[in-house]
Motif scaffolding. Structure first.
Motif, PDB file in Angstrom:
ATOM      1  N   MET A 148      -1.904  -3.188 -10.621  1.00 28.12           N
ATOM      2  CA  MET A 148      -2.628  -2.664  -9.453  1.00 28.12           C
ATOM      3  C   MET A 148      -4.079  -3.146  -9.448  1.00 28.12           C
ATOM      4  SD  MET A 148      -0.602  -0.938  -7.530  1.00 28.12           S
ATOM      5  CE  MET A 148       0.557  -2.258  -7.979  1.00 28.12           C
ATOM      6  N   ARG A 175      -2.884  -2.789   1.241  1.00 26.26           N
ATOM      7  CA  ARG A 175      -1.573  -2.413   0.719  1.00 26.26           C
ATOM      8  C   ARG A 175      -0.529  -2.335   1.830  1.00 26.26           C
ATOM      9  NH1 ARG A 175      -5.031   1.754   0.782  1.00 26.26           N
ATOM     10  NH2 ARG A 175      -4.422   3.755   1.736  1.00 26.26           N
ATOM     11  N   VAL A 221       5.351   0.717  -9.136  1.00 25.35           N
ATOM     12  CA  VAL A 221       4.583   1.966  -9.046  1.00 25.35           C
ATOM     13  C   VAL A 221       5.498   3.109  -8.630  1.00 25.35           C
ATOM     14  CG1 VAL A 221       2.733   3.167  -7.822  1.00 25.35           C
ATOM     15  CG2 VAL A 221       2.413   0.798  -8.545  1.00 25.35           C
ATOM     16  N   LEU A 233      -3.934   2.421  -6.435  1.00 27.81           N
ATOM     17  CA  LEU A 233      -3.078   2.056  -5.303  1.00 27.81           C
ATOM     18  C   LEU A 233      -3.770   2.383  -3.985  1.00 27.81           C
ATOM     19  CD1 LEU A 233      -0.311   1.282  -4.009  1.00 27.81           C
ATOM     20  CD2 LEU A 233       0.355   3.667  -4.337  1.00 27.81           C
ATOM     21  N   PHE A 235       4.323  -3.048  -6.321  1.00 26.95           N
ATOM     22  CA  PHE A 235       4.312  -1.751  -5.630  1.00 26.95           C
ATOM     23  C   PHE A 235       5.612  -0.985  -5.896  1.00 26.95           C
ATOM     24  CE2 PHE A 235       1.287  -4.069  -2.748  1.00 26.95           C
ATOM     25  CZ  PHE A 235       0.165  -3.333  -3.106  1.00 26.95           C
TER      26      PHE A 235
END
Length: 1039
Positions: free
Chosen positions: A29, A151, A98, A145, A95
């Motif tokens: 990240m 994003r 995550v 994030l 992502f």
């Protein structure tokens, strides 16, 4: 929950794996955030103008993007879909990682709550630490994030391209998009999610209270309690260090602050319900202003500005230096540490643990097996393992203790750890002792890692600059490049693409710090060298004239004892050492103090490693010293191209010796190879250009002697005086010339040879020979123009009547004599320089000079010419004079000949000697052709003709493989006839200096090893030479 279920959940293993995985996801990240915030590394299509409408559309509609009905908005995405998929796959998968990490974290937190685990940092240290670390890591991942501005675009664009390429979106997109929306306000969502976990989190944090209060004391409290003093309690000095909470002793305060701040932010409900939580929270708020999430990404606890601290100067460099010193000591004495802790484990810990196990009231079979294995492992240790260099491995033991903590911390466990604190104390102690056997390096990283500076480089550089500004801190400056070795600890296997970037940072800053330190050290050394040179310059002979003059004048009564006004009293050498007050600090004192500090820092370590590169600080210093010494030597020469001024070679040599002497005296203090530095610098000065492409003293002195001294010698303002063995300046009215003898006498030629060395003298010779060959080319042209007449003269030189008609037909005779004189001047200077080289070489290498001279003596006229030239080249390199000059032979051989054949070239060489021989009588008309007994030469340098005739003839006829002696005899005969015919001349103007010119015949014979006085007697009676000497001597004394 049953005990069997607690075993099956493998809480210890999951905490270990998720913490490690979390660090990797966190770095991913961070890397995405860093990449997308920099236009240089940002995905290129995010910067394209044509893509802007698509990006705005994706960002606005995220996550509900209708790909099929939005072709007008997503046209650019469709065109580049393959490239977008290729470029964004890593981003998208990060992502997804995550999201998966989030799922596993909440699953484990719920399991821990269901098991009703008990957390106490003083008992189950590993279990509690791993739990709190996981919470902090997970929170940091979510916060980072939310800080990635692009994003939505990255995830949405990838899914659009995926659907365009495959006909359907990515399976993970729906959940991933929802997660991104939920964490737009991360702390709000996190506090909602952590509500059910408040009891476990607050319990773990409250166990820190006693430890945090004890460790968070002020400096005055530490000092009054003598916590850092080894001798505060002398009787206890020999007692082994012990603690009931050993693992907590090296737990970082920064880590505890991070746990407390983030833990209570997520579970803030307990702050109102529990006063102890509130006290711990308030105490923590009095600490750091920021807490680190990862690297330079922080969570702001209090608002503060950097300006408040910009003016503060502390001893941070000393702290960093001492920290590195402690790390070095631990590494150096690793065997002693291992021996101590091995005996501690085998002879104390094992016995104590065995007693505690036997006294346990309840001990299930699984726990009993684990603890029994602990005792057996520790009891089997012996000192021979250390002596034999065996590698220890206790990770299994520590993992078993971690498992045991998890098993005994659940609510319904048969054996509760909090009911058996002695077991926890001794096991935590054993864990620490085991790490001192197999994980010392990891402990050093945990307790003293400073890799965070890799992400605060501006502050790091500023701290280094402030250290350099404080003279007393210079000795600690080496800590900054050493800390660059810590940057390798920032890397993680889940983010390999960061490795080159971090490596470049580490090496770049290590290099820049060492470059700056080496630069300052070399500057300081050279400044002291300059001061030493000034002191040395006071001892030069030229400064004693004033002292001698004063001493002489004191003997006369008329001379006043006081000096005249306007004449400052000059201090005698050594006056600078007399000091009435030691508190008076001179510039030399300051320089020596700075040099002492810098030498300590540069000599602190021999080498260290940064990202697989071995760094040698001494090499940086050697490189800078070498470059600075090169520039200093050139500066000492004082060459001015405009005024053509330069320092005498002897003065430059004295200055260079002063520099070298001081640098040699520093060899043992600087850590650099002073001999190599001096050797390389002086060797570079013997070349035309140094390693930086700058001119050297070889080039400067070569140019100066050619353009100033020899050019004026060619024009007649400077003459060669064989009596003084130097060039001498002739006084001219209205002209202020330099004194040529000050630059060309024996001592100056020796100094020049000492400075330039054989290589430099060879370069000087090559440049001299270039000028000689350029004159020979012009001489050949003059011979060719007069070839027919010279051929007739050569055949009829003994016929006066015919010669009377042929000689006036020659053109350029004066030009021939002038050019040959110039050649003679150049060759005479070269002979003087070679003699200086011979004396220096004999002094430095007598063991080499003997064999060279002996080898030269074996050369005879019958020796093969190639062998002869090879031997003469060797001898010439040592400064030994040779009958045939190999440099001149090589220079003439390199001349680009025209279409003429070798026979014609040989003919031109023969006719050149004839041209010179019949032109000698013309010199008698020149008033400057008078032979000076005082100077042993002529004011127009025609005595240099003899060296030119002999050397050029020897070179030419060697090149054409002809007999040198034969052709010189021919020259002697023709020249004798020409001068004898001058005696019959009635014009007094033409015979003005006939006697002086006649003496040239003897000089020719003396110059050549191929001619003898008997040969001269056969064609030019010696009585004429005797009469000429008498007439010249009489005229000199009359004048």
């Amino acid at each position: 929950m049953s005990l069997t279920s607690a075993y099956q959940h493998k809480l210890a293993e999951k905490l270990t794996i998720l913490n490690d995985r979390g660090q990797g996801v966190l770095i991913r990240m961070y890397n995405i955030k860093k990449t997308c915030s920099d236009p240089k590394s940002k995905p290129p299509f995010l910067l394209e103008k044509s893509m802007e409408p698509s990006l705005k559309y994706i960002n606005k509609k995220f996550p509900n993007i209708d790909v099929r009905n939005s072709t007008q908005h997503l046209g650019p995405v469709h065109r580049e879909k393959a490239e977008i998929i290729r470029f964004l796959t890593n981003y998208y998968q990060s992502f997804v990682d995550v999201m998966e990490f989030r799922d596993h974290v909440y699953e484990l937190l719920n399991t821990i709550d269901a098991c009703q685990c008990h957390f106490d940092i003083n008992l189950n240290f590993d279990f509690t630490r791993s739990y709190l670390d996981l919470i902090v890591t997970y929170t940091s991942v979510i916060l980072l994030l939310s800080r990635i501005e692009d994003r939505r675009i990255l995830i949405g664009m990838y899914n659009c391209a995926h659907e365009m390429l495959h006909g359907h979106g990515d399976p993970s997109f729906a959940r991933l998009g929802q997660m991104v929306l939920e964490y737009d306000h991360p702390l709000k969502k996190l506090t909602e999610e952590f509500g059910p976990h408040t009891k476990a989190v607050s319990g773990a944090l409250l166990s820190l209270h006693f430890l945090f209060v004890r460790r968070n004391q002020g400096a005055e409290q530490w000092r009054s309690a003598q916590l850092l003093s080894l001798i505060s309690n002398p009787p206890a000095m020999i007692n082994p260090a012990n603690s009931d909470t050993m693992a907590c002793e090296y737990l970082s305060v920064e880590v505890m602050e991070r746990w407390i701040i983030i833990g209570f932010l997520l579970c803030h409900g307990c702050l109102n319900s529990n006063s102890q939580c509130q006290k711990l929270w308030k105490l923590c708020l009095q600490g750091s202003l920021y807490i680190t999430l990862i690297r330079e990404d922080v969570l702001q606890v209090h608002k503060v500005t950097e300006d408040l601290f910009s003016s503060l100067k502390g001893s941070i460099a000393e702290l960093l230096f001492l920290l590195e010193g402690i790390r070095s000591l631990v590494r150096r004495h690793i065997k002693v540490i291992q021996q101590y802790h091995l005996q501690y484990l085998a002879r104390f810990d094992a016995l104590v643990l065995s007693d505690i196990i036997q006294n346990l009231s309840v001990c299930p079979e699984e726990e009993s097996i684990i603890m029994s294995s602990f005792v057996s492992i520790l009891s089997s240790l012996n000192l021979k393992q250390v002596d034999n260099g065996e590698k220890f491995e206790f990770s299994g033991l520590r993992l078993d203790w971690f498992r045991l903590q998890a098993y005994t911390s659940v609510a319904k466990a048969p054996l509760h750890l909090h009911e058996n604190p002695d077991l926890a104390k001794v096991m935590n102690l054993i864990v620490f002792h085991s790490r001192m056997l197999d994980s010392v390096e990891k402990l050093l990283v945990e307790t003293s890692d400073l890799s965070t500076f890799c992400f605060h480089l501006r502050i790091f550089e500023k701290m280094f600059a402030m250290t350099l500004e404080e003279p007393t801190m210079l000795r600690y400056a080496i800590a900054f490049p050493l800390i660059c070795a810590h940057f390798v600890h920032c890397t993680h296997e889940m983010c390999p693409e960061e490795y080159p970037h971090l490596k470049n940072h580490g090496l770049h800053h290590c290099n820049s710090f060492l470059e700056e330190l080496a630069k300052q050290t070399s500057n300081c050394v050279l400044e002291i060298c300059a001061e030493q040179r000034n002191l040395s310059e006071q001892l030069l002979p030229k400064h004693c004239a004033t002292t001698i003059s004063k001493a002489k004048n004191k003997k006369t009564r008329k001379q006043r004892q006081t000096p005249r006004k306007g004449e400052p009293e000059r201090d005698k050498p050594g006056a600078e050492s007399h000091r009435k007050n030691r508190s008076i600090v001179t510039n030399m004192d300051k320089l020596h103090l700075n040099l002492t500090e810098l030498a300590l820092t540069m000599n602190h370590v021999y080498s260290f490693s940064v990202f697989e590169h071995t760094i040698f600080p001494s090499e940086y210093l050697s490189s800078h010293l070498e470059a600075r010494l090169n520039r200093a030597i050139v500066w000492l020469a004082g060459y001015n191209a405009t005024t053509q001024e330069i320092v005498r070679p002897s003065e430059l040599l004295a200055g260079v010796k002063a520099y070298i002497g001081f640098i040699q005296s520093l060899a043992q203090f600087l850590g650099a190879d002073a001999s190599r530095v001096i050797r390389n610098a002086l060797l570079q000065q013997t070349q035309p250009l140094d390693s930086c492409g700058e001119q050297t003293i070889t080039t400067l002195y070569t140019n100066w002697y050619l353009e100033s001294l020899l050019r004026q010698a060619s024009s007649g303002t400077i003459i060669l005086s064989p009596a003084m063995q130097a060039f001498v300046s002739l006084p001219r009215e209205g002209e202020q010339n330099f004194s040529a003898e000050e630059f060309s006498d024996i001592s100056e030629m020796r100094a020049l040879a000492e400075l330039l060395g054989p290589y430099g003298m060879k370069f000087l010779s090559e440049n001299l020979m270039w000028h000689v060959t350029s004159q020979i080319v012009e001489l050949k042209k003059l011979v060719v123009e007069n070839m027919d007449i010279l051929v007739q003269i050569r055949s009829n030189f003994s016929k006066p009547d015919l010669m009377a008609s042929l000689l006036p037909q020659l053109t350029g005779a004066e030009n021939v004599l002038k050019r040959m004189t110039i050649i003679g001047v150049i060759l005479s200077f070269r002979a003087m320089a070679q003699e200086g080289l011979r004396e220096v070489f004999s002094s430095h290498c007598p063991f080499l000079m003997g064999p060279i001279e002996c080898l030269k003596e074996f050369v005879t006229p019958d020796t093969d010419i190639k062998v002869t030239l090879s031997i003469f080249e060797l001898a010439s390199a040592a400064g030994v004079a040779c009958d045939i000059d190999p440099a001149l032979v090589a220079a003439i051989a390199n001349l680009k000949a025209d279409t003429s054949s070798p026979e014609e070239e040989y003919k031109v060489a023969c006719l050149l000697l004839i041209f010179l021989a019949v032109s000698l009588p013309l010199l008698a008309t020149d008033p400057s052709s008078f032979y000076s007994i005082e100077k042993d030469g002529y004011n127009n340098n025609i005595h240099c003709l003899t060296k030119a005739i002999i050397q050029v003839s020897a070179a030419l006829f060697t090149l054409y493989n002809k007999n040198i002696e034969t052709h010189l005899k021919e020259f002697l005969v023709v020249a004798s006839v020409s001068l004898l015919q001058l005696g019959q001349e009635t014009d007094k103007l033409k015979t003005r200096n006939r006697e002086s010119i006649s003496l040239l015949m003897r000089l020719v014979v003396e110059e050549s090893s191929f001619l003898t006085l008997d040969m001269l007697e056969s064609c030019f009676p010696y009585v004429l030479l005797r009469n000429a000497y008498r007439e010249v001597s009489r005229a000199f004394h009359l004048n």
